[in-house]
Design an enzyme around this catalytic site. Structure first.
Site, PDB file in Angstrom:
ATOM      1  N   ASP A  83       0.884  -1.163   0.000  1.00  0.00           N
ATOM      2  CA  ASP A  83       0.000   0.000   0.000  1.00  0.00           C
ATOM      3  C   ASP A  83       0.927   1.218   0.000  1.00  0.00           C
ATOM      4  OD1 ASP A  83      -1.624   2.142   0.605  1.00  0.00           O
ATOM      5  OD2 ASP A  83      -2.355   1.352   2.513  1.00  0.00           O
ATOM      6  N   LYS A  99       3.203  10.954  -3.673  1.00  0.00           N
ATOM      7  CA  LYS A  99       2.112  10.321  -4.417  1.00  0.00           C
ATOM      8  C   LYS A  99       1.265  11.355  -5.159  1.00  0.00           C
ATOM      9  CE  LYS A  99      -1.549   6.915  -3.589  1.00  0.00           C
ATOM     10  NZ  LYS A  99      -2.118   6.068  -2.525  1.00  0.00           N
ATOM     11  N   GLU A 119      -7.157   0.612  -4.727  1.00  0.00           N
ATOM     12  CA  GLU A 119      -7.212   0.530  -3.263  1.00  0.00           C
ATOM     13  C   GLU A 119      -8.558  -0.004  -2.764  1.00  0.00           C
ATOM     14  OE1 GLU A 119      -5.954   4.470  -2.279  1.00  0.00           O
ATOM     15  OE2 GLU A 119      -3.902   4.041  -2.899  1.00  0.00           O
ATOM     16  N   ASP A 122     -12.896   5.873   2.454  1.00  0.00           N
ATOM     17  CA  ASP A 122     -11.480   5.888   2.829  1.00  0.00           C
ATOM     18  C   ASP A 122     -11.059   7.302   3.221  1.00  0.00           C
ATOM     19  OD1 ASP A 122      -8.716   5.882   2.918  1.00  0.00           O
ATOM     20  OD2 ASP A 122      -8.439   4.749   1.067  1.00  0.00           O
TER      21      ASP A 122
END
Ligand code: AMP
Length: 618
Positions: free
Chosen positions: A25, A87, A187, A211
């Site tokens: 992850d 990211k 994800e 999330d």
């Protein structure tokens, strides 16, 4: 088709061995790594055994790069050498990132609005891919230490909304870290696998994955059918997360004492102390009713009710995104079979209750919300390793397919391991004024330069009407059917000129050949990436040289003599740098050119606007 490869020996294994494929992850704030051992999933933790989160932060110090907690400690003392939120930069051009540049402490390079961003540290230029690779190397190191053996294959997760460029960048980062990325998984798909959803072929479900992490919020609605996960809708906010809850707590405290946010900005360590206490308060309230503490003479207090009140707007923002996603998916609440919570911030009871209330059902929080995505990635990895024989593996393409672009680079259009049938496309343009024909050469393989890959065929898109370079919109579509037959279509969208060709991709390539190509791509990953980066810089530099020529031509009369000679000198330096093999030298020369010409370009623009206004008055 599965080909067992012995990576060390560089040969195809005669016997299939059980191997560990890791699940990663790769997060904006934290990253984790896990692997499956039989039916169990092991999440790798630090030496203390309690913490699995590796902060996605890098620090460039005297002894090289460090990643994780050590790097995080440098955020305040050395902001310009400490990189976080990489990211957010993956697969992005500078134009995409105007807002981020002003908010980070490190130097994001503005070279060309179309080009991918880079980060400069001590005159060296790094791409987000190289930086992410450092985080991946650290995770790889941790898992290898734990397993006492090398690992070379991984599954990496990305947000469902990541586009092709961002996914490709993540894949490249894996490659650079010495990992063969067997699959990029969404994800939310990983989260549902972790909850055991979609593990049986018969299962049909529609689920919501909510999330809320440290700095980002994503809501995804997935439909699971026949073992296939389809993303029906995604929404979210790339700048909303746990940090914002910390901020409202700080603002609340500041409203009660004789301090302003300016005071905290001026005194960085005081600001940091407040941030630490606010996060501590938030976490405490996840288990208790009340929080009290102090910073020096300032008493700090917060109870659940007040916290619920001050964070209401943030929670409502997330619920609004849920509403939009449901609307996009064309679903109503009764269609949702399960709601799954992901991300550390969903530990807040007020988030849990708000989400449960919104969807009229108890949101599932039985797994650690920080670990679910990594656990799901490890399960996906285990499926790919063939360790879960009962599970169906959707048919996939064994090698990537793409076309040759400027400089002999391979531009992948359908990635290896894509489900078939599949189709994908991308737009290109010409590099020469008045270009009438465009050769499209199709290749298969994992190497970055087409010369190392296998040519599947080529054809010519003819009779493009003459236009200046960069104007034609050429769309290349790859359509791969269930039998592995690839059809490539090329069309110029402005003029509707079109041509196509059919290629049998799997024909004539033996399993050994395929395995050899994979091994080559792994063994040469690092040098390939370097060559690719160099070629990309050279392409970029050539574009800048062309643009500079045009600029000189168009502004001949307005430029002063010394300005012209300075530009020519910079041009010569840039041209000379492209003849060498130092990417950093080219980057520095482009930067120098850019710094000098940018104000001149602005002046020229102002002049042209002024002229246009004057003309329109006549
Ligand atoms: P992630 O990016 O998923 O690791 O999320 C980290 C975020 O979760 C940070 O903003 C943390 O402050 C937050 N967080 C972690 N534990 C808790 C907790 N017990 N209660 C509230 N927020 C938490």
């Amino acid at each position: 088709m599965k080909i067992p490869i012995n990576l060390k020996a560089g040969e195809v294994d005669k016997e299939e061995k059980r191997e560990v494929i890791i699940g990663i992850d790769l997060g904006t704030t934290n990253s984790l790594v896990a692997y499956a051992d039989g039916d169990e999933v092991i999440v790798i933790r630090d030496e203390s055994g309690s913490n699995a989160l590796v902060p996605s932060i890098l620090h460039f110090g005297a002894d090289g790069v460090v990643v994780g907690d050590t790097a995080r400690k440098k955020l305040i003392s050395a902001p310009e050498r400490t990189i976080y939120s990489v990211k957010r930069l993956m697969g992005k051009s500078y134009a995409d990132l105007e807002s981020l540049k002003s908010s980070v402490g490190y130097n994001v390079i503005d070279q060309d609005t179309e080009a991918l961003v880079k980060i400069e540290i001590d005159g060296k230029y790094y791409t987000p891919i190289e930086l992410s690779a450092e985080i991946l190397k650290e995770l790889k190191k941790r898992v290898e230490k734990h397993l006492k053996t090398e690992v070379s294959k991984a599954v990496i997760t990305v947000p469902a909304y990541f586009n092709d460029a961002q996914r490709q960048a993540t894949r490249d980062a894996g490659k650079l870290a010495g990992l063969e990325v067997l699959r990029i998984v969404n994800e939310p798909t990983a989260a549902s696998l972790a909850y055991g959803i979609g593990l049986s072929k018969e299962e049909e479900k529609t689920i919501v994955v909510y999330d809320l992490g440290g700095g980002t919020f994503d809501i995804s609605i997935l439909q699971i059918q026949n073992g296939i996960f389809e993303v029906l809708a995604t929404h979210g906010d790339t700048y909303l997360g746990g940090d914002d809850f910390d901020k409202v707590i700080i603002d609340y405290w500041l409203s009660q004492i004789e301090l302003s946010s300016e005071d905290l900005n001026n005194d960085k360590s005081l600001g940091q102390e407040f941030r630490t206490k606010a996060e501590e308060a938030k976490k405490t309230l996840s288990n208790s009713e009340n929080y009290t503490s102090a910073i020096g003479a300032y008493a700090l207090q917060l109870d659940r009710k007040t916290f619920a009140h001050i964070s209401e707007a943030l929670i409502n923002k997330t619920l609004h995104a849920c509403k939009l996603a449901m609307k996009d998916a064309g679903l109503s609440k009764k269609d949702i079979n399960q709601v799954v919570l992901v991300g550390g911030s969903t530990r807040m009871p007020l988030v849990k209750s708000a989400v449960s209330e919104y969807f009229d059902q108890k949101a599932d929080d039985s797994l650690d919300p920080d670990e679910v995505v990594a656990i799901g990635a490890a399960i996906q990895a285990d499926i790919l390793a063939g360790n879960r024989k009962d599970l169906l593996l959707i048919d996939i393409t064994p090698l990537s397919m793409g076309i040759e672009t400027v400089g002999g680079l391979m531009d992948v259009i359908i990635s290896r391991n894509s489900k078939v049938p599949t189709r994908a496309g991308r737009q290109y343009t010409t590099s020469v004024d008045g270009q009438k024909n465009l050769k499209i050469a199709v290749f298969q393989g994992e190497r970055d330069l087409v010369q190392h890959n296998r040519k599947l065929g080529e054809f010519i898109l003819k009779d493009i009407p003459p236009m200046p370079a960069g104007i034609p919109k050429i769309e290349i579509k790859f359509i791969l059917d269930a039998d592995g037959i690839l059809t490539v279509k090329a069309s110029e969208l402005r003029s509707n000129v079109e041509t196509q060709m059919e290629i049998r991709s799997a024909y004539g390539i033996s399993e050994e050949d395929m395995a050899r190509m994979l091994i080559d791509s792994l063994q040469n990953a690092e040098s390939d990436m370097k060559t690719k980066a160099l070629l990309e810089s050279i392409n970029e530099a050539n574009n800048i040289l062309l643009a500079t020529d045009r600029f000189l031509e168009q502004n001949k009369s307005a430029l002063k003599e010394d300005q012209v000679s300075q530009i020519i000198e910079l041009k010569e330096e840039l041209l000379a740098s492209t003849k060498g093999d130092s990417k950093d030298k080219i980057e520095a020369a482009m930067q120098a050119m850019n710094t000098y010409t940018e104000p001149l370009a602005h002046e020229a623009l102002d002049r042209n606007i002024g002229k246009a206004l004057k003309d329109s008055k006549v």
